[in-house]
Write a protein that holds these residues in place. Sequence first.
Motif, PDB file in Angstrom:
ATOM      1  N   GLY A 101       0.636  -1.177   0.066  1.00  0.00           N
ATOM      2  CA  GLY A 101      -0.112   0.109  -0.180  1.00  0.00           C
ATOM      3  C   GLY A 101       0.766   1.427   0.042  1.00  0.00           C
ATOM      4  O   GLY A 101       0.097   2.405  -0.064  1.00  0.00           O
ATOM      5  N   MET A 102       2.181   1.264  -0.186  1.00  0.00           N
ATOM      6  CA  MET A 102       2.863   2.454   0.098  1.00  0.00           C
ATOM      7  C   MET A 102       2.736   3.078  -1.413  1.00  0.00           C
ATOM      8  O   MET A 102       2.804   2.687  -2.457  1.00  0.00           O
ATOM      9  CB  MET A 102       4.472   2.132   0.289  1.00  0.00           C
ATOM     10  CG  MET A 102       4.639   1.772   1.801  1.00  0.00           C
ATOM     11  SD  MET A 102       6.318   1.318   2.266  1.00  0.00           S
ATOM     12  CE  MET A 102       6.779   3.201   1.897  1.00  0.00           C
ATOM     13  N   LYS A 103       3.151   4.387  -1.155  1.00  0.00           N
ATOM     14  CA  LYS A 103       2.892   5.372  -2.543  1.00  0.00           C
ATOM     15  C   LYS A 103       3.930   4.889  -3.480  1.00  0.00           C
ATOM     16  O   LYS A 103       3.782   5.223  -4.694  1.00  0.00           O
ATOM     17  CB  LYS A 103       2.867   6.475  -2.177  1.00  0.00           C
ATOM     18  CG  LYS A 103       2.443   7.725  -3.063  1.00  0.00           C
ATOM     19  CD  LYS A 103       2.617   9.042  -2.653  1.00  0.00           C
ATOM     20  CE  LYS A 103       2.248  10.118  -3.597  1.00  0.00           C
ATOM     21  NZ  LYS A 103       2.256  11.600  -3.179  1.00  0.00           N
ATOM     22  N   CYS A 104       5.356   4.649  -3.014  1.00  0.00           N
ATOM     23  CA  CYS A 104       6.415   4.641  -3.884  1.00  0.00           C
ATOM     24  C   CYS A 104       6.441   3.226  -4.363  1.00  0.00           C
ATOM     25  O   CYS A 104       7.312   2.782  -5.284  1.00  0.00           O
ATOM     26  CB  CYS A 104       7.689   4.549  -3.022  1.00  0.00           C
ATOM     27  SG  CYS A 104       7.785   3.713  -1.664  1.00  0.00           S
ATOM     28  N   THR A 105       5.691   1.965  -3.991  1.00  0.00           N
ATOM     29  CA  THR A 105       5.425   0.797  -4.747  1.00  0.00           C
ATOM     30  C   THR A 105       4.492   0.764  -5.951  1.00  0.00           C
ATOM     31  O   THR A 105       3.517   1.365  -5.964  1.00  0.00           O
ATOM     32  CB  THR A 105       5.398  -0.235  -3.653  1.00  0.00           C
ATOM     33  OG1 THR A 105       3.852  -0.074  -3.254  1.00  0.00           O
ATOM     34  CG2 THR A 105       6.464   0.014  -2.718  1.00  0.00           C
ATOM     35  N   ARG A 106       4.693  -0.267  -6.851  1.00  0.00           N
ATOM     36  CA  ARG A 106       3.791  -0.360  -7.867  1.00  0.00           C
ATOM     37  C   ARG A 106       2.640  -1.394  -7.720  1.00  0.00           C
ATOM     38  O   ARG A 106       1.768  -1.636  -8.552  1.00  0.00           O
ATOM     39  CB  ARG A 106       4.507  -0.757  -9.041  1.00  0.00           C
ATOM     40  CG  ARG A 106       5.684   0.289  -9.645  1.00  0.00           C
ATOM     41  CD  ARG A 106       6.063   0.192 -11.031  1.00  0.00           C
ATOM     42  NE  ARG A 106       6.740   1.289 -11.402  1.00  0.00           N
ATOM     43  CZ  ARG A 106       6.344   2.265 -12.226  1.00  0.00           C
ATOM     44  NH1 ARG A 106       5.120   2.329 -12.557  1.00  0.00           N
ATOM     45  NH2 ARG A 106       6.994   3.210 -12.663  1.00  0.00           N
ATOM     46  N   CYS A 107       2.991  -2.384  -6.469  1.00  0.00           N
ATOM     47  CA  CYS A 107       2.109  -3.445  -6.429  1.00  0.00           C
ATOM     48  C   CYS A 107       0.805  -3.025  -5.728  1.00  0.00           C
ATOM     49  O   CYS A 107       1.053  -1.854  -5.050  1.00  0.00           O
ATOM     50  CB  CYS A 107       2.687  -4.586  -5.634  1.00  0.00           C
ATOM     51  SG  CYS A 107       3.573  -3.923  -4.062  1.00  0.00           S
TER      52      CYS A 107
END
Length: 221
Positions: A101-107
């Motif tokens: 759920g982090m903003k910097c990840t794409r998953c």
Amino acid sequence: MAHGGLQALGLALAGAGWLALLAATALPQWEVSTFAGDNIITALVTMKGLWMSCVSTSTGQLQCKSYESVLALPAHLQATRALLVVSGVLGPLALGAAVAGMKCTRCGGDDPRKKSSVAAGGGALFILSGLLALVACSWYGHRIITSFYDATECPSTSSEQNLGFEFGSALFLGWAGSALALLGGSLLASSCCSRGGGGAAKRGYPRAKTPPQGPPQLPRP
């Protein structure tokens, strides 16, 4: 950018707290005996943990023995074991949800609201893990205090016996890990309510409508 930094800080604190709880669960220094004898050379220091008990001499020798029977253990020790095991199992689940759920990840998709909800769910799991560990450590610490005062009120007649047990380093590590897990989980959970910048569309305000433009008018002669 501040929204992503808050998530990264929460994930780092919660992850460090979870690792500290794992180390505290495995270490045997939950309670350490206090020595009341006069012969320091043959002094024995007894350490009790959740899974084993160890005896250390003044010469540096350490001998540990695992608990053989689970049913013979005290009730507070069994409850502390169960709470910390559940807390440790919740850690990877919370870590996976927070990373997804982090903003910097794409998953986890590209919808920012959905990703924020997933990160907040991971933070809630970290909070639950920290609360379980905090209850377990506080219960165990209360038991140590009660046993210590009982031992000091009725001391042993032998000068080579220990008066009681005091807090060990693993117990302090468990308290610190609980605090980090609660703080990091709170930061992750707050990401669901915080709103990042980037214009009126990201803040939920309607975009200003531009009037339709017709064909260019030619200058009159």
